[in-house]
Every structure is written in C-alpha cells, then in structure tokens.
Design an enzyme around this catalytic site. Sequence first.
Site, PDB file in Angstrom:
ATOM      1  CB  ALA A 105      12.889 -22.759   5.099  1.00 55.65           C
ATOM      2  CB  THR A 116      13.947  -4.814   1.052  1.00 52.71           C
ATOM      3  OG1 THR A 116      15.340  -4.580   1.284  1.00 52.71           O
ATOM      4  CG2 THR A 116      13.290  -5.342   2.324  1.00 52.71           C
ATOM      5  CE  LYS A 117      20.449  -4.117  -1.216  1.00 55.36           C
ATOM      6  NZ  LYS A 117      21.457  -3.100  -1.010  1.00 55.36           N
ATOM      7  CB  ALA A 150      16.714 -20.394   6.196  1.00 56.86           C
ATOM      8  CG  HIS A 164      -1.954  -1.039   1.205  1.00 59.25           C
ATOM      9  ND1 HIS A 164      -3.209  -0.839   0.673  1.00 59.25           N
ATOM     10  CD2 HIS A 164      -1.928  -2.333   1.626  1.00 59.25           C
ATOM     11  CE1 HIS A 164      -3.918  -1.957   0.783  1.00 59.25           C
ATOM     12  NE2 HIS A 164      -3.167  -2.873   1.352  1.00 59.25           N
TER      13      HIS A 164
END
Length: 192
Positions: free
Chosen positions: A137, A160-161, A155, A113
């Site tokens: 995992a 995020t990039k 794991a 969002h």
Amino acid sequence: MTKVYNNDTYVGASFSLSNRLMRVLWSLVYALLFKYSPRPFHAYRAAILRCFGAKVGKGVHVYPGVKIWAPWNLDLKDECGIASGAELYSQGMITIGYRAIVSQGSYVCTGTHDYTKVGHPLYTLPIVISARAWVAADCFIHPGVTIGEGAVIGARSVVTKDMPAWMVCAGHPCKPLKERVMVNEPMEQLAN
C-alpha cells in the site's frame, strides 16, 4: 525513453492532439462504464481496457477504483491484481507480471520532466513490476524502475531504482532488507 513531443511545456502540450483526444474518450468511458462497475466484474473491465489497446492476460483483477492515465500503455500479465485506489500514470509503458500485485494507494509513475532544460520537457520511462512481485500500500514507483521477480516492496516505500528479485525491500528511498522466502503449505493445512 519516449520521444518528446514538445520541448517547451510552458507554451504547448506534452502530447499530440490524437493522444489528448483518446484520453478524453477514455475519461468518458472510465467515468461512465469502468469506475462504478461492480467489484467482481473483472472480465468486463478487462474487455474495456482491451478496447483501448491494453494487453490484458487471463484472470487479471483490475478493480473499479484503479485510476489509469492511458490504457494503451499497459501490459497486464495473467492473474495480476491492481487494487482500488492504485494509480497507473501510464504516460509510458507499464508492465505488470504474472501474479504480481499493486496494492491500494500505490502510484506507478512513468512520466517526469527534464528540469535541466529551459522548456522543462516531459519524458517517460517504462516501469516493469515482474512476476509474483508485490507492491504494498501507498508506494511510489519512479519512472524507469524494474521491480524484480518475487520482490516485496513494503508499504509507503519510495522506489527510485531497480529492486532485486526475491527480496523484501522498504524505505524512503527503498532498499533491499532481506530475502523473501516462500513457504508451500499443503492446501489441506490451509483449510484448517
């Protein structure tokens, strides 16, 4: 980025009525025919996904416990594997490359969002998990991320990039740690 259907998610749905009705139908088929199918029935589950618009290559292994939000936003290349317990939150397009693996508990999330706007509108960004990559995992893959060819995501990493090809990456946030080196052993050595 996917077109925003509604700019104010506090007072209306983020997706069209036709999208929501298709997801209701998918939920019923998932619950009745997909989720409890026998583990070896990969071709059967692939056929169901194709009926709902997924592009599914040859030899794909999608296990029965994989949660899929919208199959029509999936492009699964030949011989990729998605373990039970993985979640493909496919509000936007997810591409999983040739022989790529998404392990149990991993969450591949294309939707978010816009918190800078009053209506908090939902938007989506595509995710690409390239050929021969392995998402281990319990990883979280953020909207808009590309995992490079042959990359390994350790794991419980939070990606995020974009991650580079042929690197072992891990952490929160995920970072490249070292080169991934593949060893080709003759099949007769593996049998011993």
